[in-house]
Structure formats: structure tokens, C-alpha cells
Scaffold this active site. Structure first.
Site, PDB file in Angstrom:
ATOM      1  CB  SER A  94      -1.445  -0.683   1.276  1.00 55.43           C
ATOM      2  OG  SER A  94      -1.622   0.884   1.481  1.00 55.43           O
ATOM      3  CG  ASP A 130      -3.053  -0.638  -1.686  1.00 56.84           C
ATOM      4  OD1 ASP A 130      -2.596   0.642  -1.120  1.00 56.84           O
ATOM      5  OD2 ASP A 130      -3.190  -1.703  -1.342  1.00 56.84           O
ATOM      6  CG  ASP A 174      -5.912   1.092   0.283  1.00 54.89           C
ATOM      7  OD1 ASP A 174      -5.449   2.312  -0.438  1.00 54.89           O
ATOM      8  OD2 ASP A 174      -6.382  -0.229   0.383  1.00 54.89           O
ATOM      9  CD  GLU A 195      -9.504   3.688   9.287  1.00 53.28           C
ATOM     10  OE1 GLU A 195      -8.521   3.622   9.649  1.00 53.28           O
ATOM     11  OE2 GLU A 195      -8.152   3.076   7.584  1.00 53.28           O
ATOM     12  CB  ALA A 196      -8.474  11.408   9.735  1.00 53.20           C
ATOM     13  CG  ASN A 197      -6.177   6.300   6.578  1.00 55.21           C
ATOM     14  OD1 ASN A 197      -7.382   6.033   5.674  1.00 55.21           O
ATOM     15  ND2 ASN A 197      -5.877   5.403   7.223  1.00 55.21           N
ATOM     16  NE  ARG A 200       0.379   4.426  15.155  1.00 52.94           N
ATOM     17  CZ  ARG A 200       1.365   4.736  14.399  1.00 52.94           C
ATOM     18  NH1 ARG A 200       2.604   5.632  14.423  1.00 52.94           N
ATOM     19  NH2 ARG A 200       1.934   3.534  13.766  1.00 52.94           N
ATOM     20  NE  ARG A 242      -5.061   3.660  17.939  1.00 52.83           N
ATOM     21  CZ  ARG A 242      -4.583   2.883  16.770  1.00 52.83           C
ATOM     22  NH1 ARG A 242      -3.694   3.861  16.161  1.00 52.83           N
ATOM     23  NH2 ARG A 242      -4.266   1.527  16.647  1.00 52.83           N
ATOM     24  N   PRO A 243      -1.729   2.563  22.025  1.00 49.56           N
ATOM     25  CG  PRO A 243      -2.065  -0.201  22.745  1.00 49.56           C
ATOM     26  CD  PRO A 243      -2.935   1.258  22.547  1.00 49.56           C
TER      27      PRO A 243
END
Length: 551
Positions: A68, A286, A288, A378-380, A512, A503-504
């Protein structure tokens, strides 16, 4: 031992020994690491895909070899279940066990145990369709995968070099062929025909969109976008940039959706290409993920990320459902993660139900399936829209009572064809965005003004053991280490519009930290201070002093 073709598997397996020092983990993105270390894993995935197909009565399973948005030296592999969705979660553990068997004998034992545990009938057929992206390590890994197919006697179809979403599309199209849920022709041509045909219907009679610049990340999206352009003709003129898929080292380098999202700036190659007011978007390696952006009249860069796409698309769909007179029959909902900008959540929550789930596409996808129409991004920039089978049947049976209702209904039906519902698909999502912008007569600035993002900052803290960090409430609250969340809460209260969570990472030994506040300087400061707390409380790596967190 069960009726596995043991000698066959043994002879192939000996040619693909597992590196002794490495441990592989099947996660949200499948297996992903340096391409040079993946030979044994990919071989075993070939066998695993065959067993998964046998377990599902010979339905076709997908295998995609890709990493990706990762750098070019990485590669990876993921399995796709028959409806084009991600591998069932219980099989992630099986995949991890099989990938880590240290020897051929151990591999045979692991496969035998899997056959018994999952009650696999080995007399069933095994069918797989597979593809890869443009990485230099791809051909050798595909060869290892094909050895896995041969070892088990899998009937395999090579999808060639293509995008991840096209592979997902093919899996669903193959498995629904000839049924009332038929998804489309099971070929690349079928995919382009379906999307471009729906797009043309959706913008018929509207002002034709101006040319759109696409940064193809020097990846497989370059070939796919070029093919799509021929199907679209002049309905949407595309200008393709970063289309070099042969020069070593350029894939995802200083370009692509991940670069734009993390750096929050134009890819350097577009600096002299993009005119103020012109729309542009970036795919990832890729194809997506999708990120839109534009320059204002002062040349200032503005990013339109997954949150902005979700807001644009969800509001449009809610409007169409109302215009069609279907609001009492069809419930639309949005799914986000804690990384979604607080301003987007507020904008959406005023219009429709919003659910927050843990990070990872599988969580978003499953939650979106609970709505009649579920929008997730997702924000990404990875996301899609799901229309339940029942909703699609409602559309087919519904009799509109006015011309306006009829038009809105047709738009909804065409959207079910335009959107790749199996997975986030940058090209399908791009056409979806273009449809909404055309209907609304929006340029980038109007779209961007739906709401103003709260300033935010994401930092990572290197820790010795990320597993000491445990969360609840869709990763928005820490339950371990004890007492740390209370300190974070206390800090957040000092900042106007403050929000922060920890969060891990799912993939590396880091934690993070995300923070938001009313001002950029305050968001940076809050992120830095929370990172400092994490470091102090949880034994941060001594070689990584907290000065690294300074904005």
C-alpha cells in the site's frame, strides 16, 4: 495426519524456509514487512488461501501482494474473503501460527491442526484469484505464492498487476456471478465499465467538471487511472501526475495520499503544476486511499481528507434519501475513529447518527454494515459506502410519487453501482466526490467551508513495551497504566476545545498521541505535554528524550 498432500507440501516448503530470527504477525493490513524477508510467509499464504476456500465450499478467496502506502522496499500480503471483505478475524490467528512454524515438519503439524480445528473438508475444491502491485519484490513473491497453490492443488487465477480494490471487486464479482446479488463482470473491464457507466449517468445534464489532477504515487494506480480515463472519455478529463512505475525508489516517495496527509502539503512534483482553485487528489501506492486538496487564491494549501470526504458524501446521501421520500425506510449512519477531527464529528452528528469505533478498517466496515446505508472513512482517506442488500431491494421496489422523487431514487441506484462497496477504493471514491461536487456546483473552497477543522497534532512516543497500554471506549480512554488517563484529563481541561487520546500502535513499539485544540500552538503544546506524560509514566525508551516531541 489428515489427507493433506504431505509429500507435495514438504518438497515445496523446503524451497521456502522460514528465517529463524523473525516473527510474523497477521494484522489489519495482513502480513507486512521488508519484501526481502517474506518468501516463506507468502508461500504459506498460498496454502492457507486454498484451505480457506475449501472451508467455504470452494468459494473463491482473494490474495493481494502489496504494501500500500509503505516505502518501496516493504511488501505484504492479505487474504480477501468471498464477499470481497477482509479475512474473518478468527483466521488472522491461524495465519500467524502457520507463518511462524519454524520448520517444514512444524508447518505440516500446524496445517493439520488447522484442518481439524476449522473442520475443513479437504475433498472440497480450492479456488483463489491473486494480484500484486508494482513493487520490484512482487514477481519473486508471486512465484512463492504460486508454489503454495501448487503444493495444495489450488485452482488459481492470476489477476496480474492491479489495484487492491480491483482485486476485492474481482473476488466479489466471481462469487456472486449468476446470482441476484451479481456485483458485475468478473474482469478489469467489468470494473471500469461499471464505474464509468454509473458516473456518466450521475452527471448527465450537469455542467461538465473541469479537469482533475491525480497524483498516482508512482504506483499501480497510475495504470488503473489511465485505463479509467479511456472509459470516462470527456465526461471527466483527468491529468495524471507521478505515473512512473519503473524507476526504482520512486513509489510513494514524496508523493501519494499518505505523504499529503502526514506532511499536510503539496507533493513537490505538483508545486508548479497546480493552479489556484484547481482540484487535485492523491492516491496511495495500491490506490485504496484518497486525499483531495487545492490552493486558494493566495497560493495557500488546503487539504480535504477522509473526514472532509465523509462529510461531503454523507450529507449528499442523506439529502437524496429525503428527496426520494425514503427517510422513514432507509437509515443512513456514519462510522469514524477517534482520529476523526472533532469539527467533522460535530458537523455530521447534527445531520445523522455517528458511531466511533477502534482504529482499523475491519472495525469501521463491520460497524457500517449495521446501517441501511453506512458511510465510513478514516481520516487517512480510506473508506467507502455500504448499501445493505435490503436497502438495494427497497430501491428496486420503491415507486416514487413525483418526478423529483424519481430522479433522487435513480441517483441512489446509480450510487450503488459507482461505489466499490467491498473496500476503500481511491478511484471509485474520487468519482463519488466528483459527482457530489458537480451536483452541488462546489469548488474546493466551498467544500472546505462545510466546517473548519480543529487544529490537531499527532506524535509518537517510543516505548519498551506497547502492550502495557490498554484502552476502552473505542480507544478514547486508557485503562492501563493506571492513573495516566486522569492526568491526561486534567491537562486537556486547560485548553480551549481540548481533546487528546493515547493508543498503542498496532504495528510497532510506539504509543500514538493525538491532540486537538482551538489554536494550532495549543494543539501542539497539548500533544507535547501528553507525550511527556506517557514518557514519564511508562518508561519511554531512554535513547528517545522527550525533546523529540517538541513541535
Amino acid at each position: 495426519m489428515s489427507n493433506l498432500p504431505i509429500e507435495n507440501i514438504r518438497s515445496f516448503s523446503d524451497a521456502h524456509p522460514k528465517p529463524s530470527a523473525l516473527h510474523f504477525q497477521y494484522g489489519t493490513a495482513g502480513f507486512r514487512t521488508l519484501g526481502s524477508t517474506l518468501d516463506s510467509v507468502i508461500f504459506r499464504v498460498g496454502i492457507l488461501a486454498g484451505l480457506r476456500s475449501k472451508r467455504l465450499d470452494g468459494r473463491t478467496i482473494g490474495v493481494m501482494v502489496t504494501a500500500s502506502h509503505n516505502p518501496e522496499e516493504d511488501n505484504g500480503v492479505k487474504l480477501v474473503d468471498p464477499r470481497g471483505e477482509m479475512l474473518e478475524a478468527s483466521w488472522e490467528a491461524h495465519a500467524t501460527v502457520v507463518a511462524n512454524a519454524p520448520t517444514t515438519d512444524a508447518l505440516l503439524e500446524a496445517l493439520d491442526a488447522l484442518v481439524k480445528t476449522a473442520k475443513i473438508d479437504l475433498s472440497k475444491p480450492a479456488r483463489v484469484v491473486y494480484a500484486r502491485d508494482t513493487r520490484p519484490s512482487g514477481p519473486a513473491l508471486i512465484s512463492a505464492l504460486e508454489d503454495g497453490f501448487k503444493a495444495l492443488g489450488v485452482e488459481a487465477r492470476d489477476g496480474g498487476v492491479t489495484t487492491t480494490p480491483i482485486l476485492h471487486y474481482l473476488v466479489k464479482a466471481i462469487n456472486t456471478k449468476g446470482t441476484k446479488e451479481s456485483y458485475g463482470e468478473d474482469s478489469e473491464d467489468g470494473y471500469y465499465t461499471k464505474l464509468s457507466g454509473a458516473f456518466k449517468k450521475l452527471i448527465a445534464g450537469k455542467t461538465k467538471p473541469d479537469p482533475l489532477i491525480i497524483d498516482c504515487a508512482n504506483g499501480v494506480g497510475a495504470s488503473a487511472a489511465a485505463k479509467l480515463a479511456t472509459y470516462l472519455g470527456d465526461s471527466l478529463p483527468l491529468i495524471l501526475e507521478n505515473t512512473d512505475i519503473t524507476t526504482p525508489g520512486v513509489l510513494n516517495h514524496a508523493c501519494g495520499a499518505d505523504y499529503v496527509k502526514t506532511q499536510q502539503k503539496l507533493p513537490p512534483s505538483l508545486i508548479d503544476r497546480l493552479q489556484p482553485g484547481q482540484r487535485a487528489c492523491s492516491l496511495d501506492g495500491d490506490a485504496d486511499r484518497l486525499m483531495y486538496y487545492y490552493l486558494d487564491e493566495r497560493g495557500q494549501f488546503h487539504m480535504l481528507d477522509g473526514d472532509k470526504i465523509a462529510a461531503l458524501v454523507a450529507a449528499f446521501i442523506v439529502e437524496l434519501v429525503k428527496l426520494a421520500g425514503l427517510e422513514s425506510d432507509v437509515k443512513v449512519g456514519v462510522v469514524q475513529t477517534a482520529y476523526a477531527n472533532g469539527a467533522s464529528t460535530k458537523y455530521l452528528a447534527e445531520r445523522l447518527p455517528v458511531k466511533c469505533v477502534p482504529t482499523g478498517v475491519k472495525h469501521l466496515h463491520h460497524a457500517a454494515e449495521h446501517y441501511d446505508i453506512g458511510v465510513y472513512f478514516e481520516a487517512n482517506g480510506h473508506g467507502t459506502v455500504l448499501f445493505s442488500q435490503q436497502t438495494q431491494e427497497t430501491f428496486a421496489k420503491y415507486e416514487p410519487s413525483t418526478p423529483a422523487q424519481s430522479t433522487a431514487l435513480n441517483h441512489l441506484i446509480n450510487l450503488t453501482q459507482l461505489i466499490n462497496q467491498t473496500v476503500g477504493d481511491a478511484l471509485s471514491d474520487m468519482l463519488l466526490v466528483e459527482v457530489v461536487l458537480t451536483h452541488k456546483s462546489y469548488a474546493g473552497a466551498e467544500w472546505n467551508s462545510l466546517y473548519a477543522d480543529l487544529p490537531n497534532r499527532l506524535v509518537k512516543v517510543v516505548v519498551s513495551d506497547r502492550n502495557t497500554f490498554k484502552t476502552e471506549d473505542a480507544e478514547r480512554r486508557l485503562v492501563s497504566p493506571p492513573g495516566l488517563q486522569a492526568k491526561i484529563n486534567e491537562l486537556v481541561l486547560r485548553y480551549e476545545g481540548g481533546r487528546s487520546f493515547v493508543r498503542p500502535s498496532g504495528t510497532e513499539d510506539v504509543v500514538r498521541v493525538y491532540a486537538e485544540a482551538a489554536l494550532k500552538s495549543q494543539a501542539d503544546e497539548l500533544a507535547f505535554r501528553v507525550a511527556g506524560l506517557v514518557y514519564d509514566e511508562a518508561g519511554g525508551d531512554p535513547s528517545k528524550r522527550p525533546s523529540e516531541f517538541l513541535p
